[in-house]
Design a protein around this motif. Structure first.
Motif, PDB file in Angstrom:
ATOM      1  N   CYS A 131       0.818  -1.219   0.000  1.00  0.00           N
ATOM      2  CA  CYS A 131       0.000   0.000   0.000  1.00  0.00           C
ATOM      3  C   CYS A 131       0.852   1.270   0.000  1.00  0.00           C
ATOM      4  CB  CYS A 131      -0.932   0.008   1.213  1.00  0.00           C
ATOM      5  SG  CYS A 131      -2.256  -1.240   1.129  1.00  0.00           S
TER       6      CYS A 131
ATOM      7  N   LYS B 229       1.482   9.635  -2.901  1.00  0.00           N
ATOM      8  CA  LYS B 229       0.157  10.217  -2.718  1.00  0.00           C
ATOM      9  C   LYS B 229      -0.295  10.926  -3.988  1.00  0.00           C
ATOM     10  CE  LYS B 229      -2.487  13.359   0.247  1.00  0.00           C
ATOM     11  NZ  LYS B 229      -2.448  14.267   1.435  1.00  0.00           N
TER      12      LYS B 229
ATOM     13  N   THR C   8       0.537  10.192  -7.114  1.00  0.00           N
ATOM     14  CA  THR C   8       0.160   9.194  -8.115  1.00  0.00           C
ATOM     15  C   THR C   8      -1.222   8.625  -7.818  1.00  0.00           C
ATOM     16  OG1 THR C   8       2.465   8.604  -8.549  1.00  0.00           O
ATOM     17  CG2 THR C   8       0.799   6.985  -9.150  1.00  0.00           C
ATOM     18  N   LEU C   9      -1.468   8.343  -6.549  1.00  0.00           N
ATOM     19  CA  LEU C   9      -2.776   7.801  -6.167  1.00  0.00           C
ATOM     20  C   LEU C   9      -3.884   8.817  -6.421  1.00  0.00           C
ATOM     21  CD1 LEU C   9      -1.880   5.953  -2.832  1.00  0.00           C
ATOM     22  CD2 LEU C   9      -2.549   4.918  -5.009  1.00  0.00           C
TER      23      LEU C   9
ATOM     24  N   SER D 123      -7.729   7.900  -2.781  1.00  0.00           N
ATOM     25  CA  SER D 123      -6.296   7.808  -2.504  1.00  0.00           C
ATOM     26  C   SER D 123      -6.006   7.284  -1.099  1.00  0.00           C
ATOM     27  CB  SER D 123      -5.635   9.181  -2.692  1.00  0.00           C
ATOM     28  OG  SER D 123      -6.206  10.136  -1.798  1.00  0.00           O
TER      29      SER D 123
ATOM     30  N   GLY E  32      -6.826   2.629   0.433  1.00  0.00           N
ATOM     31  CA  GLY E  32      -6.019   1.441   0.181  1.00  0.00           C
ATOM     32  C   GLY E  32      -6.382   0.270   1.086  1.00  0.00           C
TER      33      GLY E  32
ATOM     34  N   TRP F 198      -7.306   0.006  -4.431  1.00  0.00           N
ATOM     35  CA  TRP F 198      -7.990   1.258  -4.158  1.00  0.00           C
ATOM     36  C   TRP F 198      -9.174   1.380  -5.124  1.00  0.00           C
ATOM     37  CZ3 TRP F 198      -2.861   0.442  -4.747  1.00  0.00           C
ATOM     38  CH2 TRP F 198      -1.969   0.860  -3.728  1.00  0.00           C
TER      39      TRP F 198
ATOM     40  N   TYR G  97      -5.607  -1.571 -13.665  1.00  0.00           N
ATOM     41  CA  TYR G  97      -6.250  -0.271 -13.532  1.00  0.00           C
ATOM     42  C   TYR G  97      -7.385  -0.193 -14.544  1.00  0.00           C
ATOM     43  CZ  TYR G  97      -6.643   4.877 -13.299  1.00  0.00           C
ATOM     44  OH  TYR G  97      -7.095   6.181 -13.144  1.00  0.00           O
TER      45      TYR G  97
ATOM     46  N   ALA H 286       2.642   4.601 -13.056  1.00  0.00           N
ATOM     47  CA  ALA H 286       2.522   3.996 -11.726  1.00  0.00           C
ATOM     48  C   ALA H 286       3.347   2.707 -11.637  1.00  0.00           C
ATOM     49  CB  ALA H 286       1.052   3.708 -11.418  1.00  0.00           C
TER      50      ALA H 286
END
Length: 301
Positions: free
Chosen positions: A85, A90, A92-93, A101, A104, A120, A220, A243
């Motif tokens: 996780c 942060k 990128t999330l 974000s 997780g 996520w 994704y 990512a």
């Protein structure tokens, strides 16, 4: 006197006869003794010669198989995995899952040093215009070198190829495309396709990379729900690839090495042929059943 002389003569004759018989008997016995001795000598010589040869063979070790050296394999490069996780920043999330974000969810694992995952999800509700949905999952699998199964790199390559193959064979996938990626670990590939579900049209991106003995799989997908427009597949793909590089670099950092995002390690097989099989044996049963497969990722909504 004459009789006495005669007796003496006869006695002498008798004595001479006895001596002659004894001589003849001895003469007859000599060849037998010699033959026996000769046979005994030949036998002893044969035994001695045979024994000498046996001793020499034993001493020389020509008849004894030498003990074979224990098989060895190259030691695995990475000994642990990063916290799943925490492999993405942060920022990128926030880009990938804007409304999730901080959502997780760590996957269960009986050995965090060998397998780990985190997911996520984000639902950006735009009221009557609909919603934008995003789902992200990162899984990491580490292989240990083993004399029976092969080096960690070889096992990881086999698993990497299987992950790419699985991503292409999801039920209902449309417009499947596979693109080899460069500058990400030792070998990497991106698989993209469309998946029609009752909620809407999902744009799926699965990017897989191998960095030495570790495989990183990032799933994704995004969809426009309840009237919201479908997200652009190219945008999702670029975000996923960025990512992936970040996740790969985190593996190297967790093991005290430099940035592995641009690793120049030679892959076991060409990255342009991700489904190629490695000559090594298949990964262990426990390893192959750990990381989240592409099929399950595509099935999320």
């Amino acid at each position: 006197m004459q009789r006495a002389a005669q007796r003496d003569d006869r006695a002498q004759q008798v004595q001479r006869a006895k001596r002659l018989r004894r001589a003849l008997a001895c003469a007859a016995a000599v060849p037998a003794v010699l033959i026996t001795a000769a046979c005994s000598s030949d036998s002893d010589d044969s035994k001695a010669k045979s024994g000498g040869e046996s001793t020499q063979q034993s001493a020389g070790g020509s008849t004894q198989p030498s003990a074979s050296a224990s098989p060895t394999v190259q030691a695995a490069a990475y000994r642990k995995l990063p916290e799943a996780c925490g492999v993405l920043s942060k920022k990128t999330l926030t880009d990938l899952v804007p409304k999730g974000s901080k959502s997780g969810k760590k996957g269960s694992s009986d050995d965090p040093s060998a397998r780990a995952s985190c997911s996520w999800n984000s639902l950006d509700n735009n009221g009557v215009k609909g919603s934008q949905f995003r789902w992200l999952n990162v899984s990491l699998l580490r292989f240990e070198s083993d004399a029976t199964r092969g080096s960690g790199d070889e096992q990881a390559h086999t698993y990497y190829a299987q992950q790419v193959k699985d991503a292409q064979s999801v039920d209902g996938a449309k417009g499947v495309k596979v693109v080899p990626l460069s500058g990400t670990g030792a070998e990497a590939s991106a698989v993209r396709y469309d998946l029609k579900k009752k909620e809407g049209l999902f744009k799926q991106q699965t990017v897989v990379a191998r960095v030495e003995n570790v495989v990183v799989t990032l799933d994704y997908n995004g969809a426009g729900l309840a009237g919201e427009k479908t997200p652009d597949a190219d945008d999702l793909s670029k975000a996923a690839q960025k990512a992936l590089k970040e996740a790969v670099a985190s593996v190297s950092s967790a093991n005290g090495a430099g940035d592995a995002g641009s690793s120049s390690s030679s892959p076991s097989k060409s990255a342009s042929d991700p489904a190629a099989k490695s000559p090594s044996s298949s990964p262990s049963k426990s390893a192959s059943s750990s990381a989240s497969p592409s099929k399950s990722a595509a099935g999320k909504s």
